[in-house]
Design an enzyme around this catalytic site. Sequence first.
Site, mmCIF file in Angstrom:
data_model
loop_
_atom_site.group_PDB
_atom_site.id
_atom_site.type_symbol
_atom_site.label_atom_id
_atom_site.label_comp_id
_atom_site.label_asym_id
_atom_site.label_seq_id
_atom_site.Cartn_x
_atom_site.Cartn_y
_atom_site.Cartn_z
ATOM 1 N N GLU A 9 26.411 -50.278 -25.002
ATOM 2 C CA GLU A 9 26.528 -48.860 -25.374
ATOM 3 C C GLU A 9 26.578 -47.939 -24.167
ATOM 4 O OE1 GLU A 9 24.396 -45.735 -28.474
ATOM 5 O OE2 GLU A 9 24.464 -47.871 -28.867
ATOM 6 N N ASP A 105 23.269 -50.475 -29.160
ATOM 7 C CA ASP A 105 21.918 -50.343 -29.698
ATOM 8 C C ASP A 105 21.824 -50.986 -31.083
ATOM 9 O OD1 ASP A 105 21.230 -49.008 -27.447
ATOM 10 O OD2 ASP A 105 21.104 -47.025 -28.359
ATOM 11 N N TYR A 310 12.770 -50.319 -26.819
ATOM 12 C CA TYR A 310 13.761 -49.393 -27.387
ATOM 13 C C TYR A 310 13.117 -48.098 -27.891
ATOM 14 C CZ TYR A 310 17.732 -47.822 -30.170
ATOM 15 O OH TYR A 310 18.765 -47.087 -30.690
#
Length: 723
Positions: A9, A105, A310
């Site tokens: 990403e 992601d 994350y």
Amino acid sequence: MSKSLVLAEKPSVARDIARVLGCHKKGNGFLEGDRYIVTWALGHLVTHADPEGYGQEFKEWKMEHLPIIPEPFKLTPIKQTSKQYNAVKAQLRRADVKDVIIATDAGREGELVARWILELAKNRKPIKRLWISSVTDKAIKDGFANLKDGKAYDNLYEAAAARAEADWVVGINATRALTVKHNAQLSTGRVQTPTLAMIAEREQVIQKFQPKPYWGMQALTEAGRFTWSDEKGQTQVFDETVIDSKMSALEGITEGKIIDLKSTPKSQPAPHLFDLTELQKEAHRRWSWSAKETLNTLQTLYERHKAVTYPRTDSKHLTADMTETLKDRVKAVEIGPYRKSVNALLRKGPVKPQKGVINDSKVSDHHAIIPTEESPPLHAFSDKEQRLYDIIVKRFLAVFYPPFQYDQLSAELQAGNETFALKGRTVTNEGWKAVYSSDEEEADTDALPAMKKGETLQIRAFSRTEGKTKPPARFNEGTLLAAMENPTQFMAGESKELIKTIGETGGLGTVATRADVIERLFGMFVIEKKGNDIYTTSKGRQLLELVPEDLKSPALTAEWESDLSKIAAGKLKKDQFIRTMINFSKKTIVDIKSDDTKFKHDNVTGKMCPDCGKPMLEVNGKRGKMLVCQDRECGHRQTVSTLTNARCPTCKKKLELRGHGDGKIFVCKCGYREKLSSFEKRRAQTTGKKADKRDVQKYLKKQENDEPENTAMADALKKLFDK
């Protein structure tokens, strides 16, 4: 030899993956190795076409064109990042690329980032999915050893695409209808508008609130202040005569008897691990950070330093398969200020978290935000990064410690016919609070002096206490995030099913989008800040009068999220959901057209726009005052004053920068004024380094960058609708 193309990403994540996979050969927008080619997006590289992409007639904003319903939706590269899109497309079309590994992601929006690129590039090669929650070397290696079939995420992509298409249909049409009808920059969306409505509703409650006086009593003794309560345990009454009569009856009484002493053992487990919203709330509580500020700092800790997992997670729990990694994560933070806490933990035996931390059923895409297995370079952290990392580490370590335990103490005093109470507590086991021992928190011990049941205490005096009931506090960014996460109190009259749904789906917006929604509301000038408190502007209040009722309630988001969850689970077809959204959009247009309410600019100034000659509007941006052209097609703006990070040498409050060019001057509310040139000299003296022109321009540029953008065309082109 055929190779796999890995699509990340962001470039930073791509570099980490490439390093682990041994891809060291640099190309145009990619890194290549013997078995893999790693390329990257820059967030979204592809988006839905603007209305004019479906016909040149839509370039002009006209009511007769509405609603605009694309059939089918068109995808187009984002102009600013088209170079990287072309680089990715070139790699996809290489003959030696056998398959594609999506490494964006692991979530609904990450899936959309990759799939839109693949769809626009007409990819026909097999797809695999890398699904990981951190970008440490170990996590990447484990993820590539357990790649998933891309087809397993087709429904997730359908849900993401459905969300994007519905936002386009509802947002574009409602915004154009409002803007054209009232010739003002008015934007609406299914998350931003209910959020604005919640702020306005809280304001109305505050404005309508009538303070109610109340009274109570205290008995002053050597042991402390005992507080009166009635037979129902109430410490306050709203009838002043009740307290007056009791005070009269107590005249002349100089002693009381201890009629009861209680010591109740209490236990308090460590607080839950952080999800993004909880971390944003905590950062605002401690340092008044904005939600966006916290997210940006957290993103740096995740991407650049590999220090945390994350960021955009809505879970406060961990999964069972992580149990084996917990000891490594604890050892990884055996550094600097955490060494003492970690050593104490490791000496106690097995590293096991408290009950409830491991709970697979409460983890969806990602687990709670915790440290990774890699020890980070604390010296390389900025001040903000250190502070945020500190509270994440301490929250993580705390769940491995025993509960905080204390004895709740209470003493009851009888004086005449009245009862008074004194409460305190004595800590018996510091437990998880030992992790926070270095923090400047209030003392946990509020011990009572030694007393015995039946003992007589001398009463020095009885005092009457009084006060007034207070309205609920205005929202700040922390409490607004909490309300967005759980907006059920603003859903009066809705069905129990909808209220339950919005609770299950995480409220208004997602953890990933709430910060942007709040920033967008500031950027649209429908809310403003006074201190830390958030107020609606006249424009915001008028917008709520113009917007159809359905768009103001969190119920719409609840219905959408319920349906999107069904699509992701394969229980609802995307087309069925989109048909419902199209019908909703058509009804919204009819409602806006038929509404007789007028919009009035009440912030018109005498200054004329230098571009189009029309009167300018004065607005309060998040960091100061601005002048913006009232013509939505012009969009000219200029800064009047900016609230800077420079501090007043007299009262230490933030200084406001006013004026233009050589006439720029710092001004403080306390009356202090200082020319920019004087500021440069003072800064040079305090830092020991001369502040040259570049330093000053860099400083001022930073202030400008902090101001949210909001032109009429940007509203449309950037799709100011809730993601």
